[in-house]
Scaffold this motif. Sequence first.
Motif, PDB file in Angstrom:
ATOM      1  N   MET A  42       0.845  -1.196   0.000  1.00  0.00           N
ATOM      2  CA  MET A  42       0.000   0.000   0.000  1.00  0.00           C
ATOM      3  C   MET A  42       0.882   1.249   0.000  1.00  0.00           C
ATOM      4  O   MET A  42       1.762   1.398   0.830  1.00  0.00           O
ATOM      5  N   ASN A  43       0.650   2.153  -0.975  1.00  0.00           N
ATOM      6  CA  ASN A  43       1.424   3.390  -1.056  1.00  0.00           C
ATOM      7  C   ASN A  43       1.002   4.381   0.024  1.00  0.00           C
ATOM      8  O   ASN A  43      -0.178   4.518   0.331  1.00  0.00           O
ATOM      9  N   THR A  44       1.998   5.056   0.594  1.00  0.00           N
ATOM     10  CA  THR A  44       1.720   6.062   1.628  1.00  0.00           C
ATOM     11  C   THR A  44       1.787   7.458   1.024  1.00  0.00           C
ATOM     12  O   THR A  44       2.709   7.773   0.252  1.00  0.00           O
ATOM     13  N   ILE A  45       0.818   8.291   1.392  1.00  0.00           N
ATOM     14  CA  ILE A  45       0.761   9.662   0.891  1.00  0.00           C
ATOM     15  C   ILE A  45       0.675  10.624   2.073  1.00  0.00           C
ATOM     16  O   ILE A  45      -0.128  10.432   2.986  1.00  0.00           O
ATOM     17  N   LEU A  46       1.525  11.647   2.055  1.00  0.00           N
ATOM     18  CA  LEU A  46       1.498  12.700   3.061  1.00  0.00           C
ATOM     19  C   LEU A  46       0.819  13.932   2.458  1.00  0.00           C
ATOM     20  O   LEU A  46       1.248  14.440   1.416  1.00  0.00           O
ATOM     21  N   ILE A  47      -0.259  14.399   3.110  1.00  0.00           N
ATOM     22  CA  ILE A  47      -0.955  15.616   2.679  1.00  0.00           C
ATOM     23  C   ILE A  47      -0.485  16.771   3.551  1.00  0.00           C
ATOM     24  O   ILE A  47      -0.506  16.682   4.781  1.00  0.00           O
ATOM     25  N   VAL A  48      -0.031  17.851   2.912  1.00  0.00           N
ATOM     26  CA  VAL A  48       0.372  19.060   3.646  1.00  0.00           C
ATOM     27  C   VAL A  48      -0.590  20.175   3.233  1.00  0.00           C
ATOM     28  O   VAL A  48      -0.433  20.800   2.188  1.00  0.00           O
ATOM     29  N   GLU A  49      -1.596  20.404   4.069  1.00  0.00           N
ATOM     30  CA  GLU A  49      -2.696  21.332   3.735  1.00  0.00           C
ATOM     31  C   GLU A  49      -3.246  21.919   5.038  1.00  0.00           C
ATOM     32  O   GLU A  49      -3.628  21.184   5.947  1.00  0.00           O
ATOM     33  N   ASP A  50      -3.271  23.283   5.114  1.00  0.00           N
ATOM     34  CA  ASP A  50      -3.718  23.915   6.367  1.00  0.00           C
ATOM     35  C   ASP A  50      -5.236  24.056   6.442  1.00  0.00           C
ATOM     36  O   ASP A  50      -5.797  24.219   7.526  1.00  0.00           O
ATOM     37  N   ASN A  51      -5.913  24.001   5.296  1.00  0.00           N
ATOM     38  CA  ASN A  51      -7.372  24.096   5.287  1.00  0.00           C
ATOM     39  C   ASN A  51      -7.944  22.741   5.728  1.00  0.00           C
ATOM     40  O   ASN A  51      -7.808  21.735   5.036  1.00  0.00           O
ATOM     41  N   LYS A  52      -8.595  22.725   6.902  1.00  0.00           N
ATOM     42  CA  LYS A  52      -9.057  21.466   7.487  1.00  0.00           C
ATOM     43  C   LYS A  52     -10.091  20.768   6.602  1.00  0.00           C
ATOM     44  O   LYS A  52     -10.091  19.542   6.486  1.00  0.00           O
ATOM     45  N   ASP A  53     -10.995  21.553   5.998  1.00  0.00           N
ATOM     46  CA  ASP A  53     -12.011  20.942   5.132  1.00  0.00           C
ATOM     47  C   ASP A  53     -11.367  20.282   3.911  1.00  0.00           C
ATOM     48  O   ASP A  53     -11.723  19.165   3.520  1.00  0.00           O
ATOM     49  N   MET A  54     -10.410  21.007   3.298  1.00  0.00           N
ATOM     50  CA  MET A  54      -9.726  20.461   2.127  1.00  0.00           C
ATOM     51  C   MET A  54      -8.906  19.224   2.513  1.00  0.00           C
ATOM     52  O   MET A  54      -8.886  18.222   1.791  1.00  0.00           O
ATOM     53  N   SER A  55      -8.236  19.290   3.667  1.00  0.00           N
ATOM     54  CA  SER A  55      -7.440  18.161   4.137  1.00  0.00           C
ATOM     55  C   SER A  55      -8.324  16.937   4.378  1.00  0.00           C
ATOM     56  O   SER A  55      -7.968  15.812   4.003  1.00  0.00           O
ATOM     57  N   PHE A  56      -9.503  17.174   4.979  1.00  0.00           N
ATOM     58  CA  PHE A  56     -10.452  16.085   5.251  1.00  0.00           C
ATOM     59  C   PHE A  56     -10.943  15.465   3.944  1.00  0.00           C
ATOM     60  O   PHE A  56     -11.022  14.237   3.805  1.00  0.00           O
ATOM     61  N   LEU A  57     -11.262  16.326   2.961  1.00  0.00           N
ATOM     62  CA  LEU A  57     -11.758  15.863   1.667  1.00  0.00           C
ATOM     63  C   LEU A  57     -10.699  15.013   0.953  1.00  0.00           C
ATOM     64  O   LEU A  57     -10.992  13.912   0.463  1.00  0.00           O
ATOM     65  N   LEU A  58      -9.467  15.510   0.891  1.00  0.00           N
ATOM     66  CA  LEU A  58      -8.382  14.790   0.223  1.00  0.00           C
ATOM     67  C   LEU A  58      -8.110  13.438   0.901  1.00  0.00           C
ATOM     68  O   LEU A  58      -7.908  12.417   0.235  1.00  0.00           O
ATOM     69  N   THR A  59      -8.137  13.453   2.238  1.00  0.00           N
ATOM     70  CA  THR A  59      -7.883  12.222   2.985  1.00  0.00           C
ATOM     71  C   THR A  59      -8.914  11.152   2.643  1.00  0.00           C
ATOM     72  O   THR A  59      -8.573   9.989   2.375  1.00  0.00           O
ATOM     73  N   ASN A  60     -10.199  11.540   2.634  1.00  0.00           N
ATOM     74  CA  ASN A  60     -11.266  10.580   2.327  1.00  0.00           C
ATOM     75  C   ASN A  60     -11.163  10.035   0.901  1.00  0.00           C
ATOM     76  O   ASN A  60     -11.320   8.827   0.665  1.00  0.00           O
ATOM     77  N   ILE A  61     -10.883  10.925  -0.046  1.00  0.00           N
ATOM     78  CA  ILE A  61     -10.784  10.509  -1.453  1.00  0.00           C
ATOM     79  C   ILE A  61      -9.651   9.491  -1.628  1.00  0.00           C
ATOM     80  O   ILE A  61      -9.816   8.435  -2.263  1.00  0.00           O
ATOM     81  N   LEU A  62      -8.504   9.788  -1.042  1.00  0.00           N
ATOM     82  CA  LEU A  62      -7.334   8.934  -1.219  1.00  0.00           C
ATOM     83  C   LEU A  62      -7.465   7.607  -0.470  1.00  0.00           C
ATOM     84  O   LEU A  62      -7.018   6.565  -0.951  1.00  0.00           O
ATOM     85  N   GLN A  63      -8.090   7.658   0.716  1.00  0.00           N
ATOM     86  CA  GLN A  63      -8.301   6.416   1.456  1.00  0.00           C
ATOM     87  C   GLN A  63      -9.249   5.488   0.715  1.00  0.00           C
ATOM     88  O   GLN A  63      -9.065   4.266   0.716  1.00  0.00           O
ATOM     89  N   GLU A  64     -10.283   6.060   0.077  1.00  0.00           N
ATOM     90  CA  GLU A  64     -11.206   5.246  -0.711  1.00  0.00           C
ATOM     91  C   GLU A  64     -10.500   4.592  -1.904  1.00  0.00           C
ATOM     92  O   GLU A  64     -10.927   3.536  -2.389  1.00  0.00           O
ATOM     93  N   GLU A  65      -9.417   5.220  -2.355  1.00  0.00           N
ATOM     94  CA  GLU A  65      -8.651   4.665  -3.486  1.00  0.00           C
ATOM     95  C   GLU A  65      -7.606   3.650  -3.023  1.00  0.00           C
ATOM     96  O   GLU A  65      -6.840   3.128  -3.826  1.00  0.00           O
ATOM     97  N   GLY A  66      -7.560   3.402  -1.703  1.00  0.00           N
ATOM     98  CA  GLY A  66      -6.663   2.373  -1.185  1.00  0.00           C
ATOM     99  C   GLY A  66      -5.304   2.859  -0.730  1.00  0.00           C
ATOM    100  O   GLY A  66      -4.405   2.042  -0.480  1.00  0.00           O
ATOM    101  N   PHE A  67      -5.144   4.178  -0.582  1.00  0.00           N
ATOM    102  CA  PHE A  67      -3.868   4.705  -0.128  1.00  0.00           C
ATOM    103  C   PHE A  67      -3.834   4.825   1.398  1.00  0.00           C
ATOM    104  O   PHE A  67      -4.871   5.017   2.044  1.00  0.00           O
TER     105      PHE A  67
END
Length: 454
Positions: free
Chosen positions: A1-26
């Motif tokens: 499983m590939n690991t991805i680090l998100i660096v984003e100060d906007n909590k809503d954007m960070s939450f959105l990106l996290t959910n999208i990427l986790q659903e894709e198996g990251f």
Amino acid sequence: MNTILIVEDNKDMSFLLTNILQEEGFDVNAVGNGMRALEEVKKAIPDLVLLDMRLPGMNGIEILEKFREIDSDLLVIMITAYADVKEAVHTMKLGAYDYITKPFNNEEMIFSIRKALQTRKMSKEIKVLKEKLNQKKVLVEKMGNSKAIQRVIKQVELIAPTNMSVILQGKSGTGKEVVANLIHQKSLRKDRPFVAVDCGAIPDTLIESELFGYEKGAFTGANTTKAGKFEEANGGTILLDEITNLPIDGQAKLLRLIETRKVSHVGGKKSFHIDVRIIATTNQNFHDEMKSGHFREDLFHRLNEFQIALPELKDREDDIIFLAGQFLKEANLEFKKNVTGFSVDAERMLLEYNWPGNIRELKHTIKRATLLAEKSEVEAEHLSFVLQQSKKRKSPLEEFEDGSTFDDITRQFERDLIEKAIEKAGGNKTKAAGLLNMNRKTLYRKMNNLNLPL
């Protein structure tokens, strides 16, 4: 499983990106500023970083530069607004792989991430392939490219990735240390120490302290605690060169270390775990050494998980001129000369000589001849003082004319016949036995009697 680090100060954007990427198996980790991002990267390098351009404190460009200092190959995709596209393009010149703009299309973002990861995977595979080719090239340059050496290379590639102990058997000068080093470089331990020990150069009284280390005050002159060779090699590989020179007492202690994988300093009360791969070399016949009582049979069987026999140079005529050319290049560099090759007579002398010192002798011979050469070629006269005994290897019949006994002639004939059968069988002893119309046990017995490497 590939690991991805998100660096984003906007909590809503960070939450959105996290959910999208986790659903894709990251496997996703998200932080809100540059300092936290640097801390995470120092702890564990992720497969990819999604880095926002606008962040509190350090901006995206500054963070990217810091990332490059930690790992120049770190895969980074920038997240930017349309107004910052020029800056995003600038980050690609600094080493970012790509950029995506807000608001982004989910599918396009995932495509960009997967493409980046696939590109990196291919780059790593190409890098590994180049390393393998370079390692093979190094062995060829040092040892030649004959069928006999090709078999050695195949055996090295087979055994190197394992943790098995290896015995390298061959006459002095056949390149045992070169092969041992290559096994280490192609192993999973390549980033750990490679420690070579000349077992014949250590006085019998110092074997234990040299191999296993000692505590301060253990004996006269032990003014400090000193690590032994096995401790120095911990996690890596130890080469026990000419291991048959070890005294029996030293062999017993070595056997104990191999069995327990623990070592104790001389004069110490505690033992500690050692993770070391052992490569042992010898120019002697192990079976003769065991039969004479000079080497422990139980130690031999502990070490003999895999064995590689290195052929003598006299049995590799295809390599002689090639290696001579390699050594000529080295000598030219050392002596600042420009000798371009060998005369016909010089090549003939090189091919007719028996080379009892093998590759080491050839190297020294070419070095001296290059120094003597006054023109563009090495001439026969530059070799004659070294190769005074130069002559073609004699057939058993020619040996008879020199006064050899019937047993000598028969023994040499059997040796030549077995060597040719093994070569024809590609090193497969069972197949060679079939070619000679004998069973495998008989072949091994004859090889042992003739001092041929098993």
